[in-house]
Design a protein around this motif. Structure first.
Motif, short mmCIF file in Angstrom:
data_model
loop_
_atom_site.label_atom_id
_atom_site.label_comp_id
_atom_site.label_asym_id
_atom_site.label_seq_id
_atom_site.Cartn_x
_atom_site.Cartn_y
_atom_site.Cartn_z
N LEU A 155 -28.33 82.90 97.93
CA LEU A 155 -28.66 82.42 96.59
C LEU A 155 -28.26 83.42 95.51
O LEU A 155 -27.86 83.04 94.41
CB LEU A 155 -30.17 82.13 96.52
N GLY A 156 -28.39 84.71 95.82
CA GLY A 156 -28.05 85.75 94.85
C GLY A 156 -26.60 85.67 94.38
O GLY A 156 -26.27 86.12 93.28
N HIS A 157 -25.74 85.10 95.21
CA HIS A 157 -24.32 85.01 94.85
C HIS A 157 -23.89 83.60 94.48
O HIS A 157 -22.71 83.27 94.51
CB HIS A 157 -23.45 85.62 95.96
N THR A 158 -24.87 82.75 94.14
CA THR A 158 -24.49 81.50 93.49
C THR A 158 -24.22 81.85 92.03
O THR A 158 -24.90 82.70 91.44
CB THR A 158 -25.60 80.44 93.59
N ILE B 231 -20.25 91.31 85.90
CA ILE B 231 -19.68 91.41 87.24
C ILE B 231 -20.79 91.75 88.24
O ILE B 231 -21.75 92.46 87.92
CB ILE B 231 -18.52 92.45 87.29
N CYS B 232 -20.64 91.18 89.42
CA CYS B 232 -21.64 91.34 90.48
C CYS B 232 -21.09 92.31 91.53
O CYS B 232 -19.87 92.52 91.60
CB CYS B 232 -21.89 89.97 91.10
N GLY B 233 -21.98 92.85 92.36
CA GLY B 233 -21.56 93.75 93.45
C GLY B 233 -20.58 93.10 94.40
O GLY B 233 -19.81 93.78 95.08
N CYS B 234 -20.58 91.75 94.46
CA CYS B 234 -19.69 91.03 95.39
C CYS B 234 -18.29 90.86 94.81
O CYS B 234 -17.39 90.37 95.49
CB CYS B 234 -20.29 89.67 95.72
N GLY B 235 -18.10 91.22 93.53
CA GLY B 235 -16.78 91.11 92.92
C GLY B 235 -16.63 89.90 92.00
O GLY B 235 -15.69 89.83 91.22
N GLY C 130 -21.00 86.71 87.07
CA GLY C 130 -22.07 85.79 86.70
C GLY C 130 -22.89 85.25 87.84
O GLY C 130 -23.52 84.20 87.73
N CYS C 131 -22.95 85.99 88.98
CA CYS C 131 -23.86 85.58 90.06
C CYS C 131 -25.31 85.73 89.56
O CYS C 131 -25.59 86.58 88.71
CB CYS C 131 -23.70 86.49 91.27
N LEU C 132 -26.20 84.92 90.11
CA LEU C 132 -27.62 85.01 89.77
C LEU C 132 -28.12 86.46 89.89
O LEU C 132 -28.86 86.94 89.03
CB LEU C 132 -28.42 84.08 90.69
#
Ligand SMILES: [Zn+2]
Length: 317
Positions: free
Chosen positions: A158-161, A169-173, A176-178
């Motif tokens: 869910l964190g990367h929806t 930017i998110c840690g996943c690259g 705008g991820c949650l």
């Protein structure tokens, strides 16, 4: 009588318990993970904690271990895991070989969901989502009483929806991820940006001018002291989480959503705007009935989760 060993493997600590089938904890040990010492040292430490709770006079029917991902669930392997600094560790086979007890590996969020479902806030529900809001955001899905893992073991990220493709930017690259908005790290990062732009707040005094020290905890302290900026930051964080949860509610229509993790300890600062956001956005017939509750197992969620994973596997046999 049968007993189970549950291991909660985390980046900072390893907690291991011996429990009966009802989740009553008989023995509990906790050690620092000290991941910097390398994977072999950590594997030895895990074995030591198991030996400490092991009782040769008791019938132990399984070992469960909850670990940060990514994992290869089918083969019981911890893949490249940044917060453990592990690289392809076949932890299931290692423990089975050492102790001669059937061992089950599960990702930590799924295990926590299973634990809250069986022993915690989810008792009595059949379909629920567990969301943990801490440095990141993770979740576990329980459908008809069982952990739902998806076709490749990824379900529950869910964190990367993505809730805003133009977001931070998110840690996943991705952008705008949650998690980039509403995790403890995301909240602190958003606050630091605004403080750097000069917004008025007592936070500067709380961190003695060093903005890099701002955490979710600082924002909680400031909000409780009546700081308007901090209160607004919790308001927006609750709203973002509400958007993430609206997507979950509209997509899965769960009976219950359980919120755990360190950031959730901010309580109503977070829950109040979150509930409001869901009420405003989610499909009314689902949103008006879904129960949104805090997690109940506290620091035992990881170990009791690992126990629950074993019970679920035994029930499926
Ligand atoms: Zn992400």
């Amino acid at each position: 009588m049968s007993y189970i060993i549950g291991i909660d493997l985390g980046g900072t600590k390893i907690a291991t318990i011996l429990s009966d089938m009802q989740g009553n904890i008989i023995k509990r040990v906790e050690e620092a993970t000290n991941a910097h010492e390398g994977q072999d040292a950590v594997i030895e430490r895990i074995k030591e904690t198991v030996y400490k709770v092991l009782d040769p006079g008791k019938d132990i029917v399984g070992i469960g271990i909850g670990s940060p991902g990514p994992l290869d669930l089918e083969n019981g392997v911890v893949l490249k895991t940044p917060n453990l600094k592990w690289d392809n560790v076949p932890i299931r086979d290692i423990l089975e070989e050492e102790f001669g007890i059937t061992t089950y590996l599960e990702n930590d969020a799924n295990a926590a969901a299973a634990g809250e479902y069986r022993f915690g806030a989810g008792k009595g529900a059949r379909n629920l989502i567990y969301i943990t809001v801490s440095t990141g955001i993770g979740s576990g899905i329980i459908i008809e009483g069982k952990v739902y893992r998806g076709a490749h073991g990824i379900a529950g990220e869910l964190g990367h929806t993505i809730i805003d493709p133009n977001g931070p930017i998110c840690g996943c690259g991705q952008h705008g991820c949650l998690e980039a908005f509403a995790s403890g790290t995301g909240l602190a990062r958003r606050a630091i940006l605004e403080l750097q732009l000069g917004v008025e707040s007592i936070i500067r005094e709380l961190v003695e001018g060093d903005l890099q020290k701002v955490t979710a905890r600082t924002l909680e302290d400031a909000a409780l002291k009546g700081d308007e900026f901090a209160r607004n930051m919790w308001e927006s964080t609750g709203d973002y989480l509400g958007i993430g949860m609206t997507n979950v509610i509209n997509f899965l229509d769960p009976e219950m959503i359980i919120i755990g993790g360190g950031v959730s300890k901010a309580g109503e600062l977070l829950f109040e705007p979150m509930r409001r956001s869901i009420k405003k956005r989610a499909i009314e017939s689902a949103a008006s009935k879904v129960k949104i509750v805090p997690a109940a197992l506290g620091k035992d969620v990881g170990t009791l989760g690992a126990i629950s994973v074993v019970i679920e596997a035994l029930e499926a046999k």
